[in-house]
Design a protein around this motif. Structure first.
Motif, PDB file in Angstrom:
ATOM      1  N   VAL A 139     -12.775  10.752  -5.975  1.00 36.25           N
ATOM      2  CA  VAL A 139     -12.129   9.699  -6.774  1.00 36.25           C
ATOM      3  C   VAL A 139     -12.980   8.442  -6.875  1.00 36.25           C
ATOM      4  CG1 VAL A 139      -9.768  10.485  -6.430  1.00 36.25           C
ATOM      5  CG2 VAL A 139     -10.812   8.996  -4.720  1.00 36.25           C
ATOM      6  N   GLY A 140     -14.273   8.567  -6.671  1.00 37.24           N
ATOM      7  CA  GLY A 140     -15.145   7.411  -6.869  1.00 37.24           C
ATOM      8  C   GLY A 140     -15.786   6.864  -5.625  1.00 37.24           C
ATOM      9  N   GLY A 141     -15.503   7.442  -4.470  1.00 34.93           N
ATOM     10  CA  GLY A 141     -16.173   7.025  -3.247  1.00 34.93           C
ATOM     11  C   GLY A 141     -15.931   5.574  -2.893  1.00 34.93           C
ATOM     12  N   PRO A 142     -16.959   4.858  -2.446  1.00 36.61           N
ATOM     13  CA  PRO A 142     -16.797   3.466  -2.027  1.00 36.61           C
ATOM     14  C   PRO A 142     -16.187   2.576  -3.103  1.00 36.61           C
ATOM     15  CG  PRO A 142     -18.876   4.317  -1.223  1.00 36.61           C
ATOM     16  CD  PRO A 142     -18.324   5.370  -2.130  1.00 36.61           C
ATOM     17  N   ALA A 143     -16.482   2.840  -4.372  1.00 35.82           N
ATOM     18  CA  ALA A 143     -15.910   2.017  -5.442  1.00 35.82           C
ATOM     19  C   ALA A 143     -14.392   2.135  -5.480  1.00 35.82           C
ATOM     20  CB  ALA A 143     -16.509   2.421  -6.790  1.00 35.82           C
ATOM     21  N   TYR A 144     -13.869   3.319  -5.166  1.00 30.62           N
ATOM     22  CA  TYR A 144     -12.421   3.503  -5.168  1.00 30.62           C
ATOM     23  C   TYR A 144     -11.774   2.778  -3.988  1.00 30.62           C
ATOM     24  CZ  TYR A 144      -7.871   5.706  -5.662  1.00 30.62           C
ATOM     25  OH  TYR A 144      -6.527   5.917  -5.835  1.00 30.62           O
ATOM     26  N   LEU A 145     -12.425   2.824  -2.827  1.00 28.67           N
ATOM     27  CA  LEU A 145     -11.925   2.048  -1.690  1.00 28.67           C
ATOM     28  C   LEU A 145     -11.824   0.572  -2.065  1.00 28.67           C
ATOM     29  CD1 LEU A 145     -11.238   1.460   1.310  1.00 28.67           C
ATOM     30  CD2 LEU A 145     -13.701   1.371   1.727  1.00 28.67           C
ATOM     31  N   LYS A 146     -12.857   0.042  -2.689  1.00 31.63           N
ATOM     32  CA  LYS A 146     -12.856  -1.368  -3.080  1.00 31.63           C
ATOM     33  C   LYS A 146     -11.715  -1.666  -4.033  1.00 31.63           C
ATOM     34  CE  LYS A 146     -15.899  -5.025  -4.801  1.00 31.63           C
ATOM     35  NZ  LYS A 146     -17.264  -5.339  -5.291  1.00 31.63           N
ATOM     36  N   ALA A 147     -11.441  -0.756  -4.963  1.00 28.04           N
ATOM     37  CA  ALA A 147     -10.347  -0.952  -5.905  1.00 28.04           C
ATOM     38  C   ALA A 147      -8.992  -0.969  -5.193  1.00 28.04           C
ATOM     39  CB  ALA A 147     -10.378   0.142  -6.968  1.00 28.04           C
ATOM     40  N   LEU A 148      -8.800  -0.063  -4.231  1.00 28.77           N
ATOM     41  CA  LEU A 148      -7.529  -0.027  -3.492  1.00 28.77           C
ATOM     42  C   LEU A 148      -7.320  -1.278  -2.646  1.00 28.77           C
ATOM     43  CD1 LEU A 148      -6.996   3.584  -2.086  1.00 28.77           C
ATOM     44  CD2 LEU A 148      -5.674   2.424  -3.852  1.00 28.77           C
ATOM     45  N   GLN A 149      -8.406  -1.859  -2.173  1.00 29.74           N
ATOM     46  CA  GLN A 149      -8.277  -3.035  -1.324  1.00 29.74           C
ATOM     47  C   GLN A 149      -7.762  -4.253  -2.083  1.00 29.74           C
ATOM     48  OE1 GLN A 149     -12.318  -2.905   0.156  1.00 29.74           O
ATOM     49  NE2 GLN A 149     -11.613  -2.371   2.204  1.00 29.74           N
ATOM     50  N   GLY A 150      -7.855  -4.215  -3.408  1.00 27.69           N
ATOM     51  CA  GLY A 150      -7.320  -5.334  -4.179  1.00 27.69           C
ATOM     52  C   GLY A 150      -5.841  -5.555  -3.922  1.00 27.69           C
ATOM     53  N   PRO A 151      -4.985  -4.559  -4.197  1.00 31.58           N
ATOM     54  CA  PRO A 151      -3.558  -4.733  -3.935  1.00 31.58           C
ATOM     55  C   PRO A 151      -3.162  -4.544  -2.472  1.00 31.58           C
ATOM     56  CG  PRO A 151      -3.952  -2.621  -4.981  1.00 31.58           C
ATOM     57  CD  PRO A 151      -5.261  -3.347  -4.986  1.00 31.58           C
ATOM     58  N   PHE A 152      -4.046  -3.948  -1.671  1.00 27.63           N
ATOM     59  CA  PHE A 152      -3.712  -3.652  -0.272  1.00 27.63           C
ATOM     60  C   PHE A 152      -4.818  -4.188   0.655  1.00 27.63           C
ATOM     61  CE2 PHE A 152      -2.112  -0.096  -2.935  1.00 27.63           C
ATOM     62  CZ  PHE A 152      -0.750  -0.320  -2.796  1.00 27.63           C
ATOM     63  N   PRO A 153      -4.992  -5.502   0.734  1.00 29.34           N
ATOM     64  CA  PRO A 153      -6.142  -6.061   1.460  1.00 29.34           C
ATOM     65  C   PRO A 153      -6.073  -5.903   2.975  1.00 29.34           C
ATOM     66  CG  PRO A 153      -4.685  -7.812   0.726  1.00 29.34           C
ATOM     67  CD  PRO A 153      -4.184  -6.550   0.089  1.00 29.34           C
ATOM     68  N   ARG A 154      -4.897  -5.692   3.524  1.00 29.88           N
ATOM     69  CA  ARG A 154      -4.767  -5.609   4.986  1.00 29.88           C
ATOM     70  C   ARG A 154      -4.465  -4.191   5.472  1.00 29.88           C
ATOM     71  NH1 ARG A 154      -2.890 -10.161   3.100  1.00 29.88           N
ATOM     72  NH2 ARG A 154      -0.854  -9.261   2.619  1.00 29.88           N
ATOM     73  N   THR A 155      -4.496  -3.239   4.582  1.00 26.80           N
ATOM     74  CA  THR A 155      -4.183  -1.854   4.941  1.00 26.80           C
ATOM     75  C   THR A 155      -5.382  -1.193   5.626  1.00 26.80           C
ATOM     76  OG1 THR A 155      -2.612  -1.641   3.118  1.00 26.80           O
ATOM     77  CG2 THR A 155      -3.525   0.403   4.025  1.00 26.80           C
ATOM     78  N   PRO A 156      -5.163  -0.534   6.758  1.00 26.20           N
ATOM     79  CA  PRO A 156      -6.270   0.144   7.457  1.00 26.20           C
ATOM     80  C   PRO A 156      -6.599   1.477   6.797  1.00 26.20           C
ATOM     81  CG  PRO A 156      -4.248   0.373   8.727  1.00 26.20           C
ATOM     82  CD  PRO A 156      -3.905  -0.479   7.547  1.00 26.20           C
ATOM     83  N   PHE A 157      -7.656   1.493   5.988  1.00 28.44           N
ATOM     84  CA  PHE A 157      -8.063   2.695   5.266  1.00 28.44           C
ATOM     85  C   PHE A 157      -9.167   3.436   6.008  1.00 28.44           C
ATOM     86  CE2 PHE A 157      -6.519   0.299   1.419  1.00 28.44           C
ATOM     87  CZ  PHE A 157      -5.515   1.194   1.075  1.00 28.44           C
ATOM     88  N   VAL A 158      -9.065   4.762   5.989  1.00 31.17           N
ATOM     89  CA  VAL A 158     -10.072   5.643   6.593  1.00 31.17           C
ATOM     90  C   VAL A 158     -10.481   6.678   5.541  1.00 31.17           C
ATOM     91  CG1 VAL A 158     -10.598   7.237   8.473  1.00 31.17           C
ATOM     92  CG2 VAL A 158      -8.998   5.338   8.858  1.00 31.17           C
ATOM     93  N   PRO A 159     -11.578   6.462   4.822  1.00 27.74           N
ATOM     94  CA  PRO A 159     -12.013   7.449   3.835  1.00 27.74           C
ATOM     95  C   PRO A 159     -12.452   8.758   4.493  1.00 27.74           C
ATOM     96  CG  PRO A 159     -13.003   5.293   3.410  1.00 27.74           C
ATOM     97  CD  PRO A 159     -12.393   5.236   4.777  1.00 27.74           C
ATOM     98  N   VAL A 160     -12.035   9.857   3.890  1.00 28.59           N
ATOM     99  CA  VAL A 160     -12.354  11.200   4.400  1.00 28.59           C
ATOM    100  C   VAL A 160     -12.661  12.102   3.204  1.00 28.59           C
ATOM    101  CG1 VAL A 160     -11.499  13.197   5.683  1.00 28.59           C
ATOM    102  CG2 VAL A 160     -10.799  10.888   6.364  1.00 28.59           C
ATOM    103  N   GLY A 161     -13.656  12.960   3.376  1.00 30.13           N
ATOM    104  CA  GLY A 161     -14.008  13.906   2.323  1.00 30.13           C
ATOM    105  C   GLY A 161     -15.357  13.591   1.721  1.00 30.13           C
ATOM    106  N   GLY A 162     -16.358  14.402   2.050  1.00 30.06           N
ATOM    107  CA  GLY A 162     -17.696  14.184   1.514  1.00 30.06           C
ATOM    108  C   GLY A 162     -18.400  12.973   2.087  1.00 30.06           C
ATOM    109  N   VAL A 163     -18.063  12.593   3.309  1.00 27.09           N
ATOM    110  CA  VAL A 163     -18.645  11.386   3.917  1.00 27.09           C
ATOM    111  C   VAL A 163     -19.875  11.774   4.738  1.00 27.09           C
ATOM    112  CG1 VAL A 163     -18.249   9.412   5.415  1.00 27.09           C
ATOM    113  CG2 VAL A 163     -16.385  10.270   3.990  1.00 27.09           C
ATOM    114  N   ASP A 164     -21.044  11.506   4.182  1.00 28.88           N
ATOM    115  CA  ASP A 164     -22.270  11.669   4.953  1.00 28.88           C
ATOM    116  C   ASP A 164     -22.650  10.321   5.568  1.00 28.88           C
ATOM    117  OD1 ASP A 164     -23.303  10.197   2.826  1.00 28.88           O
ATOM    118  OD2 ASP A 164     -24.454  11.869   1.991  1.00 28.88           O
ATOM    119  N   ALA A 165     -23.800  10.235   6.211  1.00 30.28           N
ATOM    120  CA  ALA A 165     -24.158   8.997   6.909  1.00 30.28           C
ATOM    121  C   ALA A 165     -24.292   7.819   5.952  1.00 30.28           C
ATOM    122  CB  ALA A 165     -25.457   9.205   7.693  1.00 30.28           C
ATOM    123  N   ALA A 166     -24.887   8.054   4.783  1.00 31.20           N
ATOM    124  CA  ALA A 166     -25.056   6.971   3.816  1.00 31.20           C
ATOM    125  C   ALA A 166     -23.715   6.490   3.287  1.00 31.20           C
ATOM    126  CB  ALA A 166     -25.949   7.432   2.662  1.00 31.20           C
TER     127      ALA A 166
END
Length: 210
Positions: A139-166
């Protein structure tokens, strides 16, 4: 057993949840132990792996009561109860539903899967402790996390799926409390693969997330 309220702090301190899903129960157990020895103490054993409940029982007996040990791919109330009986004190789900509801009823910490803003609102209402964005890479990787943080700035998010070191480094730089990592970290270790290679990958991820 760790305090439920300590889990967000543990996520922020460690910033990495390892996801073990194997076809060989003995290798999966050895993988969990190798991860703990390598400085990755937050581990999820997926119930979709071979004899996952047995792996959880052995890992709990070896690691003791005072560590976080997760059961992943918890879908149903029966899954949640079986995971708790096997020693899991962290329940990880790919989405919301009966598994989340039963885990919360049992007083367990839940890392619940979400994808949309509607999911986030529902998860927080259900009592989920932290929110797993899954599948993050689809769903867009880091860019999608940034978008979700707009309405949910204090929510503890843990991205999972296709996460390599970079990707892990990028998510954490944007404010994810942690990342969940499966095959880029575990490789074939849980299927009987080389544990020395696992230790090398673990060292890389510990460096990125420290």
């Amino acid at each position: 057993m760790p305090d439920l309220l300590d889990f967000p702090a543990a996520l922020r301190a460690r910033r990495l949840v390892a996801i073990v899903r194997g076809t060989d129960p003995e290798a999966s157990f050895r993988t969990v132990m190798t991860l703990a020895e390598s400085g990755i103490p937050l581990v999820e054993v997926s119930l979709s792996g071979a004899d996952a409940l047995g792996v959880l029982r052995r890992a709990r007996a070896e690691l003791g009561a005072d560590v976080w040990l997760g059961a992943g791919t918890v879908l149903t109330a029966k899954d949640a109860r079986a995971a708790a009986d096997a020693g899991a004190n962290l329940i990880v789900t790919p989405g919301l539903g009966a598994g989340v509801d039963e885990a919360v009823r049992l007083g367990l910490v839940v890392l619940g899967g979400v994808l949309t803003p509607t999911d986030v609102i529902a998860a927080e209402a259900a009592g989920v402790t932290a929110l797993k964005i899954f599948p993050a890479s689809a769903v867009g990787g880091p860019a999608y996390l940034k978008a979700l943080q707009g309405p949910f700035p204090r929510t503890p998010f843990v991205p999972v799926g296709g996460v390599d070191a970079a990707a892990a480094e990028a998510y954490l730089a944007l404010g994810a409390v942690a990342v969940g990592v499966g095959s880029p970290l575990i490789g074939d270790a849980a299927d009987g693969g080389d544990l020395a290679a696992l230790r090398a990958r673990a060292a890389e991820f510990v460096k990125v997330t420290s």
